[in-house]
Design an enzyme around this catalytic site. Structure first.
Site, PDB file in Angstrom:
ATOM      1  N   ARG A 223       0.844  -1.190   0.000  1.00 33.58           N
ATOM      2  CA  ARG A 223       0.000   0.000   0.000  1.00 33.58           C
ATOM      3  C   ARG A 223       0.875   1.234   0.000  1.00 33.58           C
ATOM      4  NH1 ARG A 223       0.074   2.917   4.637  1.00 33.58           N
ATOM      5  NH2 ARG A 223       0.279   1.897   6.671  1.00 33.58           N
TER       6      ARG A 223
ATOM      7  N   ASN B  71       1.908   5.048   1.338  1.00 28.03           N
ATOM      8  CA  ASN B  71       1.983   5.681   2.653  1.00 28.03           C
ATOM      9  C   ASN B  71       2.039   7.197   2.471  1.00 28.03           C
ATOM     10  OD1 ASN B  71       1.947   4.953   5.478  1.00 28.03           O
ATOM     11  ND2 ASN B  71       4.050   5.707   5.630  1.00 28.03           N
TER      12      ASN B  71
ATOM     13  N   ASN C 112       8.181   7.798   5.312  1.00 23.45           N
ATOM     14  CA  ASN C 112       7.339   8.932   5.682  1.00 23.45           C
ATOM     15  C   ASN C 112       8.009  10.217   5.227  1.00 23.45           C
ATOM     16  OD1 ASN C 112       4.720   8.501   7.225  1.00 23.45           O
ATOM     17  ND2 ASN C 112       6.054   6.988   8.198  1.00 23.45           N
TER      18      ASN C 112
ATOM     19  N   ASP D 127       7.981   9.961  12.026  1.00 17.95           N
ATOM     20  CA  ASP D 127       6.791   9.772  11.202  1.00 17.95           C
ATOM     21  C   ASP D 127       6.637  10.991  10.288  1.00 17.95           C
ATOM     22  OD1 ASP D 127       4.285   8.954  10.195  1.00 17.95           O
ATOM     23  OD2 ASP D 127       3.651   8.151  12.107  1.00 17.95           O
TER      24      ASP D 127
END
Length: 295
Positions: free
Chosen positions: A107, A109, A155, A205
């Site tokens: 997937r 991000n 990220n 993050d």
């Protein structure tokens, strides 16, 4: 450097989110996603009630950017297995679906645009298998290029105001790297180590670069947001009343931090909220994707 607690962190809305991410300031309002639900929201003002839903994709939604030059309500999205453009109704027009692989469940991000209007997006294996992820660059002509591989949970990326430097976090490895970027072509230079975070400090993050070229990093599991100078010096640490801080943005004299309920056995009252506190920091608003010839 000393840790500082921003005065009176408070929830922007009464809603709590499973995995709020991708905070972006746009047109005097805050955009963010609930990644696992696949929803894009807008907050019109602190205390203005529940956030306004803008997209409901029914697949994981890592991040979005507005599309320049077209009608309102158009977005480029890092969602599900790839990168797509949306129309005003949220219909997806896929540019590429690199995550559709027979050997792994992948997937998209986090993602964002550089100052030239290229859209950069990371991918990961759904269970964070080591080194299975990549970074992709979408050019103005709509072509999508893999520019880095061997990532685990990418990220960012975020860029300096002149577009010459990109910062990228690999959350699972606890590292932030810095890359030179050719602002004209988007060619990416090799990674340079910039910051490392041991597991007890939290995982890097979502990030933001402010107008003074400092890098702000939300530390997942650490309950804090850290500010690093351009040379990597730790300048400020903002403590928050919830452990899973996931992204950070600035606008309207406020600092916004998204948080998550995800993987918390006993959530507290502010877990999963979008939190805000007063701030003297300023940063560029969200950068749009700029398709060739307009939208």
């Amino acid at each position: 450097m000393t840790a500082e607690a921003a005065p009176a962190w408070r929830a922007c809305t009464p809603t709590r989110h499973r995995l709020a991410e991708g905070a972006r300031w746009m047109d005097g309002k805050l955009l963010f996603v609930d990644l696992l639900r696949g929803d894009l929201y807008r907050i019109r003002g602190v205390g203005a009630g529940d956030p306004e839903p803008l997209l409901r994709l029914r697949m994981p939604l890592g991040a979005v950017a507005p599309v320049a030059g077209g009608p309102p309500g158009r977005w480029i999205v890092a969602a599900g297995p790839g990168i797509a453009l949306t129309d005003g109704r949220g219909t997806l027009h896929w540019l590429a679906r690199p995550g559709e692989r027979p050997d792994r469940a992948m997937r998209m991000n986090d993602a964002g645009c550089d100052p030239a209007g290229r859209f950069w997006a990371g991918s990961m294996e759904v269970h964070a298998a080591p080194y299975a992820g990549s970074l992709y660059r979408t050019d103005p002509d709509g072509t999508v290029h893999e520019v880095l591989d061997g990532l685990t949970v990418p990220n960012g990326p975020v860029f300096t105001p002149d577009g010459s430097v990109m910062y990228l976090a690999d959350s699972a490895r606890g590292v932030v790297t810095r890359h030179a970027v050719d602002p004209c072509s988007g060619t990416l230079g090799p990674p340079e180590p910039f910051a490392f975070f041991p597991p007890g400090e939290g995982r890097p993050d979502g990030m933001a670069v402010d107008d003074d070229q400092n890098l702000w990093v939300a530390l997942w599991g650490g309950g804090r947001v850290l500010c690093l100078g351009p040379d990597g010096t730790r300048l400020r640490t903002m403590l928050l009343p919830t452990p899973h801080t996931s992204s950070v943005a600035f606008g309207g004299g406020l600092m916004y931090v998204t948080t998550a309920l995800h993987r918390l056995e006993r959530p507290g009252p502010l877990d999963g909220a979008v939190l805000t506190g007063t701030s003297d920091v300023t940063a560029p608003p969200v950068r749009p994707y700029r398709p060739a010839g307009g939208a």
